[in-house]
Scaffold this motif. Structure first.
Motif, mmCIF file in Angstrom:
data_model
loop_
_atom_site.group_PDB
_atom_site.id
_atom_site.type_symbol
_atom_site.label_atom_id
_atom_site.label_comp_id
_atom_site.label_asym_id
_atom_site.label_seq_id
_atom_site.Cartn_x
_atom_site.Cartn_y
_atom_site.Cartn_z
ATOM 1 N N PHE A 59 -17.459 -1.029 -1.969
ATOM 2 C CA PHE A 59 -17.063 -0.911 -0.568
ATOM 3 C C PHE A 59 -15.990 -1.947 -0.231
ATOM 4 C CE2 PHE A 59 -17.785 -2.596 3.789
ATOM 5 C CZ PHE A 59 -17.329 -1.500 4.506
ATOM 6 N N PHE A 60 -16.207 -3.181 -0.664
ATOM 7 C CA PHE A 60 -15.219 -4.235 -0.416
ATOM 8 C C PHE A 60 -13.958 -4.016 -1.253
ATOM 9 C CE2 PHE A 60 -19.167 -6.770 0.634
ATOM 10 C CZ PHE A 60 -18.961 -6.729 2.002
ATOM 11 N N LEU A 61 -14.104 -3.456 -2.439
ATOM 12 C CA LEU A 61 -12.946 -3.167 -3.281
ATOM 13 C C LEU A 61 -12.047 -2.126 -2.619
ATOM 14 C CD1 LEU A 61 -11.311 -3.382 -5.880
ATOM 15 C CD2 LEU A 61 -12.889 -1.753 -6.945
ATOM 16 N N SER A 62 -12.636 -1.106 -2.008
ATOM 17 C CA SER A 62 -11.842 -0.089 -1.320
ATOM 18 C C SER A 62 -11.136 -0.678 -0.104
ATOM 19 C CB SER A 62 -12.717 1.096 -0.904
ATOM 20 O OG SER A 62 -13.728 0.683 0.002
ATOM 21 N N ASN A 63 -11.797 -1.618 0.582
ATOM 22 C CA ASN A 63 -11.164 -2.310 1.705
ATOM 23 C C ASN A 63 -9.986 -3.162 1.224
ATOM 24 O OD1 ASN A 63 -12.665 -2.330 4.624
ATOM 25 N ND2 ASN A 63 -14.100 -1.853 2.980
ATOM 26 N N LEU A 64 -10.165 -3.806 0.073
ATOM 27 C CA LEU A 64 -9.082 -4.611 -0.509
ATOM 28 C C LEU A 64 -7.899 -3.719 -0.891
ATOM 29 C CD1 LEU A 64 -8.172 -7.438 -1.538
ATOM 30 C CD2 LEU A 64 -9.154 -6.814 -3.760
ATOM 31 N N SER A 65 -8.181 -2.553 -1.441
ATOM 32 C CA SER A 65 -7.116 -1.619 -1.802
ATOM 33 C C SER A 65 -6.345 -1.166 -0.568
ATOM 34 C CB SER A 65 -7.698 -0.395 -2.519
ATOM 35 O OG SER A 65 -8.239 -0.757 -3.779
ATOM 36 N N LEU A 66 -7.065 -0.905 0.519
ATOM 37 C CA LEU A 66 -6.413 -0.496 1.761
ATOM 38 C C LEU A 66 -5.538 -1.622 2.306
ATOM 39 C CD1 LEU A 66 -6.214 1.829 3.787
ATOM 40 C CD2 LEU A 66 -8.133 0.813 5.028
ATOM 41 N N ALA A 67 -6.040 -2.860 2.245
ATOM 42 C CA ALA A 67 -5.253 -4.011 2.698
ATOM 43 C C ALA A 67 -4.019 -4.214 1.829
ATOM 44 C CB ALA A 67 -6.117 -5.266 2.687
ATOM 45 N N ASP A 68 -4.151 -3.982 0.532
ATOM 46 C CA ASP A 68 -3.005 -4.138 -0.376
ATOM 47 C C ASP A 68 -1.915 -3.111 -0.092
ATOM 48 O OD1 ASP A 68 -3.830 -6.357 -1.748
ATOM 49 O OD2 ASP A 68 -4.782 -5.252 -3.386
ATOM 50 N N ILE A 69 -2.312 -1.893 0.286
ATOM 51 C CA ILE A 69 -1.321 -0.873 0.649
ATOM 52 C C ILE A 69 -0.538 -1.331 1.878
ATOM 53 C CG2 ILE A 69 -1.017 1.474 1.518
ATOM 54 C CD1 ILE A 69 -3.410 2.308 -0.189
ATOM 55 N N GLY A 70 -1.260 -1.850 2.877
ATOM 56 C CA GLY A 70 -0.591 -2.358 4.064
ATOM 57 C C GLY A 70 0.277 -3.561 3.756
ATOM 58 N N PHE A 71 -0.216 -4.434 2.881
ATOM 59 C CA PHE A 71 0.484 -5.669 2.509
ATOM 60 C C PHE A 71 1.852 -5.370 1.905
ATOM 61 C CE2 PHE A 71 0.582 -9.588 -0.341
ATOM 62 C CZ PHE A 71 0.857 -10.449 0.704
ATOM 63 N N THR A 72 1.898 -4.407 0.985
ATOM 64 C CA THR A 72 3.173 -4.060 0.338
ATOM 65 C C THR A 72 4.053 -3.197 1.237
ATOM 66 O OG1 THR A 72 2.084 -2.166 -0.729
ATOM 67 C CG2 THR A 72 2.241 -4.201 -1.996
ATOM 68 N N SER A 73 3.434 -2.379 2.094
ATOM 69 C CA SER A 73 4.212 -1.480 2.953
ATOM 70 C C SER A 73 4.954 -2.225 4.058
ATOM 71 C CB SER A 73 3.295 -0.418 3.575
ATOM 72 O OG SER A 73 2.708 0.402 2.566
ATOM 73 N N ILE A 74 4.558 -3.443 4.338
ATOM 74 C CA ILE A 74 5.238 -4.241 5.353
ATOM 75 C C ILE A 74 6.591 -4.735 4.854
ATOM 76 C CG2 ILE A 74 5.116 -6.439 6.614
ATOM 77 C CD1 ILE A 74 3.462 -4.157 7.782
ATOM 78 N N THR A 75 6.714 -4.968 3.562
ATOM 79 C CA THR A 75 7.920 -5.615 3.033
ATOM 80 C C THR A 75 8.793 -4.703 2.168
ATOM 81 O OG1 THR A 75 6.624 -6.440 1.153
ATOM 82 C CG2 THR A 75 6.838 -7.888 3.072
ATOM 83 N N ILE A 76 8.193 -3.972 1.226
ATOM 84 C CA ILE A 76 8.994 -3.253 0.231
ATOM 85 C C ILE A 76 9.828 -2.115 0.824
ATOM 86 C CG2 ILE A 76 8.958 -1.983 -1.936
ATOM 87 C CD1 ILE A 76 6.530 -3.503 -2.776
ATOM 88 N N PRO A 77 9.288 -1.233 1.680
ATOM 89 C CA PRO A 77 10.128 -0.154 2.220
ATOM 90 C C PRO A 77 11.376 -0.666 2.944
ATOM 91 C CG PRO A 77 7.822 0.342 2.610
ATOM 92 C CD PRO A 77 7.875 -1.060 2.082
ATOM 93 N N LYS A 78 11.239 -1.746 3.698
ATOM 94 C CA LYS A 78 12.403 -2.316 4.390
ATOM 95 C C LYS A 78 13.418 -2.855 3.386
ATOM 96 C CE LYS A 78 15.011 -4.051 7.622
ATOM 97 N NZ LYS A 78 15.942 -3.170 8.373
ATOM 98 N N ALA A 79 12.928 -3.517 2.340
ATOM 99 C CA ALA A 79 13.837 -4.033 1.302
ATOM 100 C C ALA A 79 14.553 -2.884 0.598
ATOM 101 C CB ALA A 79 13.045 -4.869 0.296
ATOM 102 N N LEU A 80 13.841 -1.796 0.327
ATOM 103 C CA LEU A 80 14.450 -0.627 -0.310
ATOM 104 C C LEU A 80 15.502 0.009 0.602
ATOM 105 C CD1 LEU A 80 11.281 1.063 -1.867
ATOM 106 C CD2 LEU A 80 13.096 -0.150 -3.092
ATOM 107 N N ARG A 81 15.192 0.095 1.879
ATOM 108 C CA ARG A 81 16.139 0.681 2.836
ATOM 109 C C ARG A 81 17.406 -0.165 2.931
ATOM 110 N NH1 ARG A 81 17.550 0.301 8.185
ATOM 111 N NH2 ARG A 81 18.097 2.267 9.222
#
Length: 318
Positions: A59-81
């Protein structure tokens, strides 16, 4: 000088101006981002779809995975753009938003890793009482509590930017609006801002890390008391993946923030930031799945269901 720079923009210098290197970096970062999102989504789907994984650890691992998706989505898409459009501008509002959500997801990662360490402590040191202690109510409270603390904890560091003045130099030697990098551009006094930054780092970074170290000191003590080598290996294998992820995340993340004032090398900070914003979230699904038979079995079931679904969609389209 513009007070707070609230209507202006910042310039994200990124890694390089070389077009060939930019194309290489675009392909590399896009690949890393897609692998990160896909890997963490598969972990979440595996935990949801397999009833054997409906336990506190997963349960906590799935929460960590969800947080990691948000963590990378804050920075990488803007850098790619920025690389794709050859534009390095980010609005002040966009920069503030990026700082806030970056701190939020980083804090949530910290707290979830701490909660997962406590879960392993209870499982190994108090196995007979594990289900009584790590009950559904406590797990939900821990997950919601980590989210609430992250939402509130990210505010002070973000709000300190609003009181600052920025001069004509608005170039950030980074690929995203990292708080220490933004503070270095301020013309006004940043003492209060740095006090807030390091206070947040201690409370939301060092304190959780201390909790993790205390949990593992008790875990290792219990493992050493196990008589059989097989029992020691089995006990250690249950927390080895988590310990590796903790080492990667804290080793790079805390190193960047604690040395942000002392070092003048933006290249070192940039490389360390890549490690904890891109590499660590990308490796997490591999670390947990490759070392965990239950996850591998669940992932196999998820993928086996996705293949026939894709074939049916293709047949329908044709």
């Amino acid at each position: 000088m513009e007070r707070g720079n609230q209507t202006g923009s910042f310039i994200l210098l990124g890694f390089t101006d070389d077009p060939d290197l930019q194309s290489l970096l675009f392909g590399l970062f896009l690949s890393m981002y897609l692998v990160t999102v896909l890997g963490n989504v598969l972990i979440i789907l595996a935990v949801i779809s397999d009833s054997h994984l409906h336990t506190p650890m997963y349960f906590f691992l799935s929460n960590l995975s969800l947080a990691d998706i948000g963590f990378t989505s804050i920075t990488i898409p803007k850098a790619l753009r920025n690389i794709q459009t050859q534009s390095k501008l980010i609005t002040f509002a966009g920069c503030i938003s990026q700082v806030y959500f970056f701190l939020l997801f980083a804090c949530q990662d910290n707290l979830l890793l701490t909660v997962m360490a406590y879960d392993r402590f209870v499982a190994i040191c108090h196995p007979l009482h594990y289900m009584d202690i790590m009950n559904t109510r406590l797990c939900l409270l821990m997950a919601l509590g980590s989210l609430l603390v992250s939402v509130l904890g990210a505010l002070p560091g973000t709000l300190t930017i609003l009181r600052l003045s920025f001069c004509t130099n608005i170039e950030i030697p980074h690929f995203f609006c990292d708080l220490p990098a933004v503070l270095k551009l301020a013309c006004s006094d940043t003492l209060i801002s740095h006090i807030v930054l390091y206070s947040e780092t201690i409370v939301l970074g060092v304190f959780p890390l201390t909790g993790i170290l205390l949990s593992y000191s008790q875990i290792f003590s219990s493992i050493l008391r196990i008589s059989s080598d097989r029992g020691k290996y089995k006990a250690f294998s249950t927390c080895g993946s988590h310990l590796l992820v903790v080492s990667l995340f804290y080793g790079t993340g805390l190193g960047v923030y604690l040395s942000s004032v002392a070092t003048q090398s933006s290249r070192i900070t940039l490389m360390a930031s890549v490690m904890y914003t891109m590499v660590t979230p990308m490796l997490n699904p591999f670390i947990y799945s490759l070392r965990n038979r239950d996850i591998k079995v669940a992932l196999g079931r998820v993928l086996s269901k996705m293949v026939p679904l894709g074939e049916r969609i293709n047949a329908h389209l044709l």
